[in-house]
Scaffold this motif. Structure first.
Motif, mmCIF file in Angstrom:
data_model
loop_
_atom_site.group_PDB
_atom_site.id
_atom_site.type_symbol
_atom_site.label_atom_id
_atom_site.label_comp_id
_atom_site.label_asym_id
_atom_site.label_seq_id
_atom_site.Cartn_x
_atom_site.Cartn_y
_atom_site.Cartn_z
ATOM 1 N N TYR A 31 65.829 42.743 67.815
ATOM 2 C CA TYR A 31 65.923 41.374 68.314
ATOM 3 C C TYR A 31 65.951 40.380 67.150
ATOM 4 C CZ TYR A 31 64.707 37.304 71.195
ATOM 5 O OH TYR A 31 64.697 36.088 71.828
ATOM 6 N N ALA A 32 65.287 40.741 66.089
ATOM 7 C CA ALA A 32 65.279 39.881 64.900
ATOM 8 C C ALA A 32 64.839 40.697 63.704
ATOM 9 C CB ALA A 32 64.332 38.696 65.085
ATOM 10 N N ALA A 33 65.310 40.263 62.552
ATOM 11 C CA ALA A 33 64.816 40.812 61.287
ATOM 12 C C ALA A 33 63.972 39.736 60.633
ATOM 13 C CB ALA A 33 65.981 41.201 60.388
ATOM 14 N N HIS A 34 62.967 40.160 59.925
ATOM 15 C CA HIS A 34 62.084 39.181 59.292
ATOM 16 C C HIS A 34 62.003 39.459 57.803
ATOM 17 C CE1 HIS A 34 60.790 37.595 63.162
ATOM 18 N NE2 HIS A 34 60.673 38.853 63.573
ATOM 19 N N PRO A 35 62.081 38.382 57.020
ATOM 20 C CA PRO A 35 62.017 38.577 55.564
ATOM 21 C C PRO A 35 60.584 38.691 55.087
ATOM 22 C CG PRO A 35 62.343 36.265 56.062
ATOM 23 C CD PRO A 35 62.308 36.986 57.389
ATOM 24 N N GLY A 36 60.456 39.119 53.862
ATOM 25 C CA GLY A 36 59.146 39.170 53.241
ATOM 26 C C GLY A 36 58.748 37.804 52.715
ATOM 27 N N ARG A 37 57.725 37.793 51.892
ATOM 28 C CA ARG A 37 57.176 36.528 51.416
ATOM 29 C C ARG A 37 58.204 35.709 50.640
ATOM 30 N NH1 ARG A 37 54.813 35.385 46.753
ATOM 31 N NH2 ARG A 37 54.875 37.569 46.112
ATOM 32 N N ARG A 38 59.039 36.376 49.875
ATOM 33 C CA ARG A 38 60.025 35.643 49.063
ATOM 34 C C ARG A 38 61.282 35.294 49.850
ATOM 35 N NH1 ARG A 38 60.649 38.671 43.472
ATOM 36 N NH2 ARG A 38 62.157 36.986 43.269
ATOM 37 N N LYS A 39 61.323 35.741 51.067
ATOM 38 C CA LYS A 39 62.403 35.406 51.999
ATOM 39 C C LYS A 39 63.787 35.851 51.496
ATOM 40 C CE LYS A 39 60.019 31.470 54.077
ATOM 41 N NZ LYS A 39 59.534 32.313 55.174
ATOM 42 N N ASP A 40 63.818 36.857 50.654
ATOM 43 C CA ASP A 40 65.115 37.295 50.150
ATOM 44 C C ASP A 40 65.386 38.766 50.457
ATOM 45 O OD1 ASP A 40 63.357 38.557 48.512
ATOM 46 O OD2 ASP A 40 64.194 37.803 46.623
ATOM 47 N N HIS A 41 64.602 39.364 51.347
ATOM 48 C CA HIS A 41 64.858 40.760 51.693
ATOM 49 C C HIS A 41 64.170 41.064 53.013
ATOM 50 C CE1 HIS A 41 66.534 44.579 50.228
ATOM 51 N NE2 HIS A 41 65.580 45.151 50.943
ATOM 52 N N ILE A 42 64.716 41.985 53.734
ATOM 53 C CA ILE A 42 64.105 42.358 55.006
ATOM 54 C C ILE A 42 62.749 43.036 54.751
ATOM 55 C CG2 ILE A 42 65.324 44.562 55.068
ATOM 56 C CD1 ILE A 42 65.457 44.239 58.131
ATOM 57 N N ALA A 43 61.779 42.712 55.601
ATOM 58 C CA ALA A 43 60.454 43.330 55.495
ATOM 59 C C ALA A 43 60.010 43.940 56.817
ATOM 60 C CB ALA A 43 59.430 42.304 55.036
ATOM 61 N N GLN A 44 60.557 43.405 57.903
ATOM 62 C CA GLN A 44 60.211 43.912 59.232
ATOM 63 C C GLN A 44 61.401 43.741 60.162
ATOM 64 O OE1 GLN A 44 56.810 41.582 60.544
ATOM 65 N NE2 GLN A 44 55.433 43.298 60.194
ATOM 66 N N VAL A 45 61.438 44.578 61.185
ATOM 67 C CA VAL A 45 62.344 44.290 62.303
ATOM 68 C C VAL A 45 61.497 44.137 63.562
ATOM 69 C CG1 VAL A 45 64.403 45.425 61.398
ATOM 70 C CG2 VAL A 45 62.769 46.750 62.731
ATOM 71 N N GLU A 46 61.994 43.277 64.407
ATOM 72 C CA GLU A 46 61.331 43.033 65.681
ATOM 73 C C GLU A 46 62.217 43.661 66.757
ATOM 74 O OE1 GLU A 46 60.705 38.895 66.388
ATOM 75 O OE2 GLU A 46 60.175 39.172 68.495
ATOM 76 N N ILE A 47 61.716 44.687 67.424
ATOM 77 C CA ILE A 47 62.564 45.364 68.403
ATOM 78 C C ILE A 47 62.065 45.055 69.815
ATOM 79 C CG2 ILE A 47 63.112 47.188 66.761
ATOM 80 C CD1 ILE A 47 61.312 49.056 68.408
ATOM 81 N N ARG A 48 63.010 45.021 70.728
ATOM 82 C CA ARG A 48 62.680 44.753 72.130
ATOM 83 C C ARG A 48 63.519 45.661 73.016
ATOM 84 N NH1 ARG A 48 61.712 38.275 73.138
ATOM 85 N NH2 ARG A 48 60.364 37.916 71.337
ATOM 86 N N ARG A 49 63.028 45.872 74.189
ATOM 87 C CA ARG A 49 63.736 46.683 75.168
ATOM 88 C C ARG A 49 64.887 45.863 75.757
ATOM 89 N NH1 ARG A 49 63.108 47.637 80.501
ATOM 90 N NH2 ARG A 49 61.211 46.359 80.599
ATOM 91 N N ILE A 50 66.040 46.503 75.891
ATOM 92 C CA ILE A 50 67.201 45.830 76.470
ATOM 93 C C ILE A 50 67.062 45.877 77.989
ATOM 94 C CG2 ILE A 50 69.718 45.843 76.707
ATOM 95 C CD1 ILE A 50 69.810 47.331 73.987
ATOM 96 N N VAL A 51 67.103 44.692 78.615
ATOM 97 C CA VAL A 51 66.970 44.655 80.069
ATOM 98 C C VAL A 51 68.300 44.368 80.761
ATOM 99 C CG1 VAL A 51 64.534 44.012 79.990
ATOM 100 C CG2 VAL A 51 66.274 42.223 79.977
ATOM 101 N N ALA A 52 69.201 43.785 80.062
ATOM 102 C CA ALA A 52 70.554 43.546 80.584
ATOM 103 C C ALA A 52 71.468 43.350 79.390
ATOM 104 C CB ALA A 52 70.568 42.303 81.482
ATOM 105 N N GLN A 53 72.753 43.242 79.659
ATOM 106 C CA GLN A 53 73.700 43.119 78.546
ATOM 107 C C GLN A 53 73.367 41.887 77.682
ATOM 108 O OE1 GLN A 53 78.031 42.154 79.039
ATOM 109 N NE2 GLN A 53 78.212 44.304 78.537
ATOM 110 N N GLY A 54 72.940 42.120 76.485
ATOM 111 C CA GLY A 54 72.618 41.029 75.568
ATOM 112 C C GLY A 54 71.280 40.375 75.823
ATOM 113 N N ILE A 55 70.497 40.901 76.762
ATOM 114 C CA ILE A 55 69.201 40.302 77.116
ATOM 115 C C ILE A 55 68.091 41.301 76.796
ATOM 116 C CG2 ILE A 55 67.816 39.230 78.939
ATOM 117 C CD1 ILE A 55 70.389 37.740 78.407
ATOM 118 N N CYS A 56 67.056 40.813 76.158
ATOM 119 C CA CYS A 56 65.936 41.663 75.805
ATOM 120 C C CYS A 56 64.673 41.230 76.559
ATOM 121 C CB CYS A 56 65.653 41.579 74.309
ATOM 122 S SG CYS A 56 66.921 42.334 73.317
ATOM 123 N N ALA A 57 63.777 42.173 76.710
ATOM 124 C CA ALA A 57 62.485 41.861 77.333
ATOM 125 C C ALA A 57 61.685 40.955 76.403
ATOM 126 C CB ALA A 57 61.725 43.144 77.600
#
Lengths: 232, 941
Positions: free
Chosen positions: B367-393
Motif C-alpha cells: 500500500y505504501a513504501a516508507h523511507p528511512g530517517r534520511r528519506k533517501d531509501h526504502i526502510a519499510q513497506v506497508e502491506i494491506r489486504r486487497i478487498v477490491a480492484q485497487g482497494i485495500c483494507a
C-alpha cells in the motif's frame, strides 16, 4: 620515365590530387603525357593492402566515351558490348561500361596502356559515324579504384547503394550519389579482391579523395600505386 | 575517499564484469571502484550508493528502477554528456559522473521542499497560473527552467568521430534473446544474410539474467547453446550494444552503436524485442530500493551486485518467486512475498520459495513504501489486504526491508512494430497486450509476440494500482505524475488518452511512456468509463531511445569544386569567393589591401595583360544536325545562321520572359556548338535544355562538359603577344582571328578552344583546354607573359572591369523578374525567329508600359558617400529602384554603378537620389552605357 626523375609537374596532364601523392611520398611513372603513382611503399605491402582496403588514383588513366543513337552500332563493330544498360564488360583491351541505352564509357585495361581507348578514338575520328558523339570522359571525371575485402564496407559510409560483393557483382554499375556527389560506381572483373571504380566530377576530386580517406580511418586502408591495383 | 564494494557478490555472479580489471571513477566528487564491464549504476550499487539523481518536478531522490536503460531515474551528468543513463554508461578509470537536477548536494537537495507543495501544483497548473498578466510567463519560464529540467550541456564540447554507414541485409533481427538468436539462425540456415541487433553488451537477452527453472541452471545452458549456434553462422552479423532506434518505410531502420549510426535497409524484419516490466503504483513507489524484479536479477547475474540485504517481493505473477529464489541464493534475507493474487500458484518455484520458509502474504498489496530517517531509501513497506480492484483494507502491516522487488506485469516492446503501422490490442481478460496488423515483411517472435515460456507464461496482474490519500503514487516517474494527476486530467475533460498525455505530459519524458502508458491507460479507462482495450495507448514514434545530434549529423559532406589551377591561386595568395560549390579567387593579396590590389589588377589588364581562371564557367556541347535549330529555340539571339568560326552573345529567358542566364555560343563546326553559361547557372541551363529537348526531340546531343574543360581569359592589350608565344597553329592576327571569333588549335602543346571575347572590354582570348591540362596551361601562359608583366586577376577586378564596360552579371544585376527590355537588351533579341523560349511573353510585355529600367550612373563628387549594392533609389520620397553594382573606377576617376530606376529617370543626364548607409542621400547622374570605350575599339584590336 620512372622513379625520382618523374614528377607530375613536368608533364601536361596532372591529377587534381598530385600534391597529396607527393606529400605521401609517391614514386612515379610516366605514361604518355601523364604521370601515375607507382607506389608509396613497398610494392608487396601495397598489394596486401589492395586485397584488404585501398584506394588508387586513376584519374589520368586513358578513357573515353561515346553516346548517341548510332553509338551502339558503331562500337559493336569494334568490341563486344554489354547487353543492357548499367552493365560493364571487360575485353582484352579494357572495360566497356554501358551507362544507358545509347551511352558507353571506355576505360583502358590496367595491365598496361594497351591503346584500346586510343585506338577507338582514332577509329571514331576516321569513321565519323552518324549520330555518335564522343564525350570527354578522360577529363570530365576523376577515377579512383577502391579495392579489397573491406571496400564495400567503406563505400557504405559514402553511398546508399548495396555494394556488397555478392549483391553487386563484377560488371555491375550504379549511377548514384557518393558523398553527395553524382557518381558512377563500376565493379570491375578483378579476380583476387573486389575492385570498384568510382567516377565523379573531376572538379571535386580532392574533396572526394579526402572523403574516402576520412572514411578509411579505423579501417587500416591506404592509398596504393597502380601496380598494386593491377595485381588484383 | 575511496568507497568499498560492500554489495559485491563472489563469482560466478557478474557475468559482464572482469574482476581482474578494476576501474576507479568519480561520482559526486567521491571515488568509487568497480570493474571493467560495470555500468555506473551497478558500480555505485556495489558500493551501497543508491541515489543517482533527483526527479524532474519534486526533486525526489531516485535510484535504480530497471537496470536496462529504459527509465529516467538513472539520468546522470557526464563531463560532456548530459542525461546519460547510469545503467548503460560503462565505467572507466577517470570517469567523472554527477547527479542531475539538484541544488546543494544530491543527498541534500535544497529544492526538495517542492515535493511538499505538490498539492498546490496539480497537473496543468502551468497553463492556469502563469498566463496573466500578459507577458508574465516570460518571467516564470526562466524560474521553472532553472528549477526543473535535466542535465547541463557543455557548450564548448566538440564531438568528433561520429559517422554513419549504410547496411544491407536480407533479414534484420532486433533482439538477441532466445527468440532473436533462434530466428537469426533459422534465417541464416535458409541462406539469408542476417543482421542481429541487441542493445546489450552480450547476446542472450533475458537468458542472461532470468531464472527459468527452480534449479537456476537451464537459462545459462540454453544461452550457451544458442550463442554458439549464432557464432557458427557466417551469414549472421551481430551488432551488440546497438539500438534499433526506429522503423521507417521499406524496412529502413537506424541502428545506433557507439559513435555510429547504421542506416540499415532490410528485406524483412523480425522483432524479438521482448517485454518491458511494469511497476506497481502505490505511495512512494519511487523510493530508491524499490525496483523491478528484473532489475534485481540483472544486478545479481550481470554485475554480481546484491541489490539489498532484506527484501520484500511484490508479485502478481510467477516471476516474483523466481526473483525470490535468486535473492535467497545471493544471501538476501527475503522477508516476505506479497502475492496480489488471491491464491498462491502451484508452480515449482513457488514451492521452492515456500520450502525456504519465506512467508507469503496472499491477496495482499504493497500500500505504501516508507523511507528511512534520511528519506533517501526504502526502510519499510506497508502491506494491506486487497478487498477490491485497487482497494485495500484499512488494516495494515509493516515489514522492514531495504529492497522491494516488483513483479506485476509486462508490456511487449511494441515501439518498432507500431511505428511500422501495427496495432497494439489490449485484452481486458488477460490484462495483456497483443500486436496485430504487422506490415508486409515484418514478423514477431518470442515474448513480444506473447510467447512467454521463459518465465512460465506469467500473466499480468490486472490492477496493480493502489491510490493513497496522501498521494505520491507515481504513474510516470519521468514527470512526477501521480494517480490524481491522471484522474484530474480526465475530470477536466481530457478524456482521451492522447489528450491526457499532452495535458499531463504523461509519457512525454525520456522513457517515452515505456512504464507509464499501461498504467495511464488503465486509469483513463476507469475514469472515463471505458475499457483499456477501448482506450488504447499513446502513439509510439521514433526514436526509441534518445539519440545524439552528433549521430544524426554523422560525417559531413560538403562537396567543394576546384579548378585544376586552384593550387596556383593558393600559391599566389588568393582570397576566395565561393560561388555554389566552386572556390574562385576574389583577388590576390592581403585582405587589408583589398581595394588597392583590385585596382592594381584592373590597371594591369587595362594597360598590359592579365590572366583570370574562368574554369568555373559552364560549358555545354550541342552537337548534331539540328544543333542550330535547337539553340535558336533556346536563346533569344539568332544562332542557326551563325557562321562556323564565330561566336555570338547568347541570352536565355524562361517562359515568363525572365532573363535566367547568358553566355557565348561558339560554332566550331556546322553541327557543333560550344555554349558557355554562368558559373552558378550552368546546371539550370543544362536541365532546361534537356527538358526542352525531351519535348522537341530534335536530332542533337546535349552534353554538359563544364568539368571536362577548364579555361583562362587572357586579357589586355598585350594578350596577343603572350598568346603568340604559345600558339603557332592559329593565326592570331586581328584580321584572321577577329573579335567574337573562335578557333581550335594548340596552346603550349595542349589541345585548346580559343574564343575572342571581351567581357572586360579589352583585347582578350579565352583559352579552354582539357581539365587535367589546366595547371600546365596556367604555368605556360604565366611564363610566356612574364616579360610583359603578366599577373593574375580575380573575380573582383573582373567585376570592376566589366562594370566599366556596362556588362550585366546575371543574378547580380538581374532578379527573378528582370526581362531584356528592363535591362536595355532588346538588341539581344532576334525579331526574325518564329520562336524562342519566352518570346510570346516578351511580345506581351512589349505592349505594356515599362515598370523600371536598369541604367548606369556616375557619382563625380569625390566627397559624396559611396552607395553599396542594394541601396535604394528614392524618388519623391518613394522607393523606385535599387543599386545592383557599384564601385570606384580608377580608369574613369569616379564612382560608377548600375541601378534600377523608374523609366522616367532612365535618360542620360537625369539625376537620381540614392539612400546610402545611415540614411545619407547622394545624387548620381544617369550615364549612357558603356562607361568605358563606347565604340568597343579596345576589344577589337
Amino acid at each position: 620515365m620512372t622513379g625520382e626523375t618523374a614528377q607530375p609537374a613536368t608533364v601536361i596532364r596532372r591529377s587534381q590530387i598530385y600534391r597529396w601523392h607527393q606529400r605521401a611520398g609517391a614514386a612515379w611513372e610516366i605514361c604518355g603525357d601523364a604521370c601515375f603513382v607507382r607506389a608509396y611503399a613497398a610494392e608487396q605491402d601495397e598489394i596486401e593492402h589492395a586485397k584488404k582496403l585501398a584506394i588508387c588514383d586513376l584519374s589520368l588513366w586513358p578513357r573515353s566515351g561515346f553516346r548517341g543513337t548510332g553509338a551502339g552500332d558503331w562500337l559493336a563493330r569494334h568490341a563486344t558490348l554489354p547487353a543492357r544498360p548499367n552493365l560493364a564488360f571487360s575485353t582484352a583491351g579494357g572495360l566497356i561500361a554501358r551507362l544507358s541505352q545509347d551511352e558507353y564509357l571506355l576505360i583502358d585495361c590496367l595491365l598496361g596502356t594497351a591503346g584500346f581507348v586510343a585506338s577507338l578514338d582514332q577509329r571514331f575520328a576516321e569513321d565519323e559515324p552518324a549520330r555518335t558523339y564522343a564525350l570527354p570522359r578522360a577529363d570530365s571525371h576523376s577515377l579512383f579504384a577502391i579495392s579489397g575485402a573491406d571496400a564495400a564496407s567503406l563505400l557504405a559510409k559514402l553511398c546508399a547503394i548495396d555494394l556488397r560483393p555478392d549483391r553487386f557483382e563484377p560488371g555491375a554499375i550504379a549511377q548514384t550519389s557518393v558523398a553527395r556527389l553524382d557518381a558512377i560506381v563500376v565493379r570491375t572483373m578483378a579476380q583476387l579482391a573486389p575492385v570498384y571504380y568510382l567516377l565523379a566530377d573531376v572538379s571535386a576530386a580532392e574533396y572526394l579523395w579526402h572523403c574516402v580517406l576520412d572514411a578509411m580511418i579505423g579501417s587500416h586502408g591506404c592509398a596504393v600505386g597502380v601496380p598494386a591495383m593491377r595485381f588484383l | 575517499m575511496q568507497m568499498s564494494e560492500r554489495n559485491r557478490l563472489p563469482p560466478p555472479a557478474g557475468r559482464l564484469i572482469d574482476r581482474n580489471r578494476p576501474a576507479h571513477f568519480h561520482f559526486e566528487g567521491k571515488t568509487y571502484t568497480g570493474f571493467a564491464g560495470d555500468c555506473v549504476a551497478s558500480a555505485l550499487a556495489a558500493a551501497d550508493r543508491w541515489v543517482l539523481s533527483r526527479s524532474f518536478k519534486y526533486h525526489r531522490p531516485r535510484g535504480i528502477l530497471t537496470m536496462a536503460g529504459q527509465d529516467a531515474n538513472t539520468l546522470v551528468q557526464l563531463r560532456n554528456d548530459p542525461n546519460a543513463l547510469a545503467d548503460r554508461v560503462p565505467i572507466e578509470s577517470g570517469l567523472e559522473v554527477r547527479g542531475q537536477n539538484y541544488r546543494g548536494s544530491l543527498e541534500r537537495d535544497r529544492d526538495a521542499f517542492v515535493g511538499l507543495l505538490a498539492r498546490f501544483l496539480p497537473v496543468g497548473f502551468y497553463y492556469k497560473a502563469f498566463y496573466r498578466p500578459r507577458g508574465v510567463w516570460n518571467y516564470w519560464a526562466r524560474y521553472f527552467r532553472r528549477k526543473t529540467g535535466l542535465g547541463v550541456i557543455n557548450e564548448s564540447f566538440r564531438p568528433d568521430g561520429f559517422d554513419k554507414q549504410y547496411l544491407h541485409c536480407d533479414v534484420l533481427v532486433v533482439g538477441g534473446g532466445r527468440a532473436g538468436m533462434t530466428a537469426a539462425c533459422e534465417a541464416a540456415m535458409a541462406g539469408h544474410e542476417v543482421v542481429l541487433v541487441d542493445e546489450n553488451p552480450e547476446l542472450g537477452g533475458a537468458l542472461n539474467y532470468l531464472r527459468i527453472d527452480a534449479a537456476g541452471e537451464r537459462a545459462a545452458a540454453l544461452r550457451a547453446d544458442l550463442v554458439a549456434r549464432v557464432a557458427g553462422q557466417p551469414k549472421i552479423r551481430v551488432l551488440t550494444n546497438a539500438t534499433a532506434n526506429g522503423w521507417f518505410a521499406d524496412h529502413w531502420v537506424p541502428i545506433i552503436q557507439a559513435r555510429r549510426m547504421y542506416k540499415l535497409r532490410a528485406g524483412q524484419v523480425v522483432l524479438c524485442t521482448g517485454v518491458l516490466e511494469q511497476h506497481a503504483v502505490f505511495r512512494n513507489n519511487d523510493l530508491p530500493g524499490v525496483m523491478m524484479s528484473t532489475a534485481a536479477q540483472r544486478l545479481l547475474r550481470l554485475y554480481g551486485v546484491r541489490p539489498g540485504r532484506r527484501a520484500v517481493v511484490l508479485t502478481g505473477n510467477d516471476q516474483g518467486y523466481a526473483v525470490a529464489l535468486d535473492l535467497l541464493e545471493a544471501g538476501v534475507d527475503v522477508t516476505a512475498i506479497v502475492e496480489m493474487r488471491s491464491q498462491m500458484p502451484d508452480a515449482p518455484m513457488a514451492t521452492a520459495v515456500r520450502s525456504r520458509g519465506v512467508s507469503v502474504h496472499v491477496g495482499h498489496a504493497v500500500y505504501a513504501a516508507h523511507p528511512g530517517r534520511r528519506k533517501d531509501h526504502i526502510a519499510q513497506v506497508e502491506i494491506r489486504r486487497i478487498v477490491a480492484q485497487g482497494i485495500c483494507a484499512a488494516k495494515s502491516e509493516r515489514l522492514d526491508c531495504d529492497l522491494l522487488c516488483m513483479s506485476v506485469g509486462f508490456v511487449p516492446c511494441y515501439q518498432l512494430a507500431c511505428q511500422a503501422g501495427a496495432r497494439l490490442n489490449y485484452d481486458d481478460e488477460t490484462a495483456a497486450f497483443g500486436i496485430t496488423d504487422l506490415p508486409r515483411g515484418m514478423r514477431l517472435a518470442g515474448a513480444v509476440d506473447g510467447r512467454r515460456d521463459l518465465d512460465g507464461g506469467s500473466s499480468n496482474f490486472r490492477w496493480p494500482i493502489f491510490a493513497h490519500p496522501r498521494g505520491k503514487e507515481f504513474v510516470d516517474f519521468d514527470e512526477d505524475l501521480q494517480i490524481a494527476d491522471i484522474l484530474n486530467s480526465v475530470h477536466e475533460g481530457y478524456d482521451n488518452v492522447q489528450l491526457v498525455k499532452r495535458y499531463s505530459t504523461c509519457g512525454m519524458g525520456p522513457s517515452q511512456g515505456r512504464h507509464s502508458a499501461l498504467a495511464m491507460a488503465r486509469l483513463v479507462a476507469r475514469a472515463s468509463g471505458t475499457t483499456v482495450a477501448q482506450t488504447g495507448v499513446t502513439t509510439a514514434r521514433p526514436p526509441f531511445a534518445a539519440e545524439k545530434l552528433a549521430h544524426c549529423a554523422g560525417r559531413s559532406f560538403y562537396p567543394a569544386s576546384r579548378s585544376s589551377m586552384h593550387h596556383r591561386h593558393v600559391e599566389a595568395g588568393a582570397q576566395w569567393l565561393q560561388v555554389g560549390n566552386w572556390y574562385r579567387p576574389a583577388w590576390y593579396g592581403a585582405r587589408e589591401e583589398r581595394d588597392d590590389v583590385i585596382r592594381r589588377e584592373a590597371r594591369r589588364v587595362r594597360n598590359g595583360v592579365g590572366l583570370i581562371d574562368v574554369s568555373t564557367l559552364g560549358g555545354i556541347d550541342i552537337r548534331g544536325p539540328d544543333a542550330g535549330e535547337f539553340l535558336d529555340r533556346i536563346y533569344t539571339m539568332g544562332l542557326a545562321l551563325l557562321p562556323v568560326g564565330k561566336a555570338r552573345y547568347a541570352l536565355m529567358t524562361n517562359e515568363a520572359g525572365v532573363v535566367i542566364d547568358d553566355g557565348v555560343a561558339c560554332r566550331f563546326s556546322h553541327e557543333h556548338f560550344y555554349v558557355t553559361a554562368t558559373t552558378g547557372g550552368v546546371g539550370r541551363v543544362f536541365q532546361s535544355m534537356l527538358k526542352w529537348q525531351a519535348q522537341w526531340r530534335l536530332d542533337i546531343d546535349v552534353a554538359n562538359v563544364t568539368a571536362a574543360w577548364c579555361g583562362v581569359n587572357l586579357a589586355g592589350p598585350d594578350s596577343r603577344c603572350v598568346l603568340e608565344r604559345l600558339c603557332t597553329d592559329v593565326d592570331l592576327s586581328a584580321q584572321a582571328f577577329p573579335y567574337m571569333g573562335v578557333r581550335s588549335g594548340r596552346v603550349a602543346g595542349i589541345v585548346a578552344r580559343l574564343i575572342r571575347v571581351g567581357f572586360v572590354g579589352e583585347l582578350g582570348f579565352e583559352i579552354h583546354v582539357p581539365q587535367h591540362s589546366g595547371e600546365a596551361l596556367w604555368d605556360a601562359v604565366t611564363e610566356a607573359g612574364h616579360e610583359l608583366g603578366i599577373g593574375a586577376f580575380g573575380v573582383e577586378a573582373q567585376r570592376l572591369l566589366r562594370l566599366e564596360k556596362g556588362h550585366v552579371i546575371i543574378g547580380q544585376d538581374t532578379d527573378a523578374m528582370s526581362n531584356p527590355r528592363e535591362l536595355g537588351m532588346q538588341w539581344a533579341i532576334s525579331k526574325k525567329k518564329p520562336f524562342f523560349v519566352g518570346q510570346r511573353t516578351l511580345d506581351e510585355l512589349a505592349r505594356r508600359p515599362l515598370q523600371r529600367r536598369l541604367i548606369g550612373f556616375a557619382i563625380r563628387d569625390a566627397d559624396a558617400p559611396v552607395p553599396a549594392e542594394s541601396h535604394l533609389v528614392i524618388e519623391d520620397g518613394k522607393i523606385t529602384g535599387r543599386v545592383t553594382s557599384v564601385c570606384f573606377s580608377e580608369t574613369l576617376g569616379h564612382v560608377i554603378g548600375l541601378a534600377y530606376v523608374s523609366p522616367r529617370l532612365a535618360r542620360p543626364d537625369m539625376s537620381i537620389s540614392i539612400r546610402c548607409t545611415a540614411g545619407a542621400m547622394v545624387d548620381a547622374q544617369v550615364v549612357k552605357l558603356p562607361f568605358y570605350d563606347p565604340d568597343g575599339a579596345r576589344q577589337s584590336l
